[in-house]
Design an enzyme around this catalytic site. Sequence first.
Site, mmCIF file in Angstrom:
data_model
loop_
_atom_site.group_PDB
_atom_site.id
_atom_site.type_symbol
_atom_site.label_atom_id
_atom_site.label_comp_id
_atom_site.label_asym_id
_atom_site.label_seq_id
_atom_site.Cartn_x
_atom_site.Cartn_y
_atom_site.Cartn_z
ATOM 1 N N ASP A 78 0.632 -1.082 0.089
ATOM 2 C CA ASP A 78 0.602 -0.185 0.116
ATOM 3 C C ASP A 78 0.762 1.230 0.018
ATOM 4 O O ASP A 78 2.337 1.220 0.556
ATOM 5 C CB ASP A 78 -1.088 -0.012 0.819
ATOM 6 C CG ASP A 78 -1.878 1.089 0.770
ATOM 7 O OD1 ASP A 78 -2.951 0.921 0.305
ATOM 8 O OD2 ASP A 78 -1.591 1.725 1.372
ATOM 9 N N THR A 79 0.408 2.838 -0.529
ATOM 10 C CA THR A 79 1.171 3.467 -0.784
ATOM 11 C C THR A 79 0.378 5.037 -0.629
ATOM 12 O O THR A 79 -0.945 5.029 -0.929
ATOM 13 C CB THR A 79 1.924 3.449 -2.088
ATOM 14 O OG1 THR A 79 2.956 2.531 -2.539
ATOM 15 C CG2 THR A 79 2.428 4.996 -2.630
#
Length: 201
Positions: free
Chosen positions: A79-80
């Site tokens: 996840d960014t």
Amino acid sequence: MLLHEKLAPYRLLLASQSPRRRELLSGSGLKYEMAEKFEVEECYPADLAAEEVAGYLSQLKSEGYPFPLEENDILLTADTVVIAEGKILGKPHSREEALEMLALLSGKGHTVITGVTLRSAHGAKSFSTASKVLFRPISAEEAAYYVDHYQPYDKAGSYGIQEWIGYVAIEGIEGSFFNVMGLPIQRVYVELEKFLDTMPR
């Protein structure tokens, strides 16, 4: 022995629909398969420090994978998030929200953090990588052009560094370029090699 050779007895499963993550894994020479698609509600505790959110969400996605892992499976989730002025910028839900995000980034520095979780039937390992990005001031016309032509609705912070906006607006970057794309592939490579050493022989 090179990592892709060590990985040969295992099945690396990428649980992400991001074409950038697929591109980066392929570019590293690591063989992988797409995990079966599944949905996880990406929510986190309100009091969680902004710097810890990406790692938390990568673990949440890993734990939410609804299929049992086989003995030789390694699941990769990621996840960014973009952090600007203490605010977490996720994926924009509308043109207006995308333009608001770009206005917030204009002329300032921000931090991009990608959290990654590797999990097998025997254990899990999570880590996060941060990069700092500096935008020059961008005009409302430039922001509108980018949003209308590139539709960055699947990108945290409403931009992709590998697209037009990255070419014309990013003055500098400190840390991993590929992390800003969505996967710190060098760190993944190193951590995956360590993770393989923990797998039963």
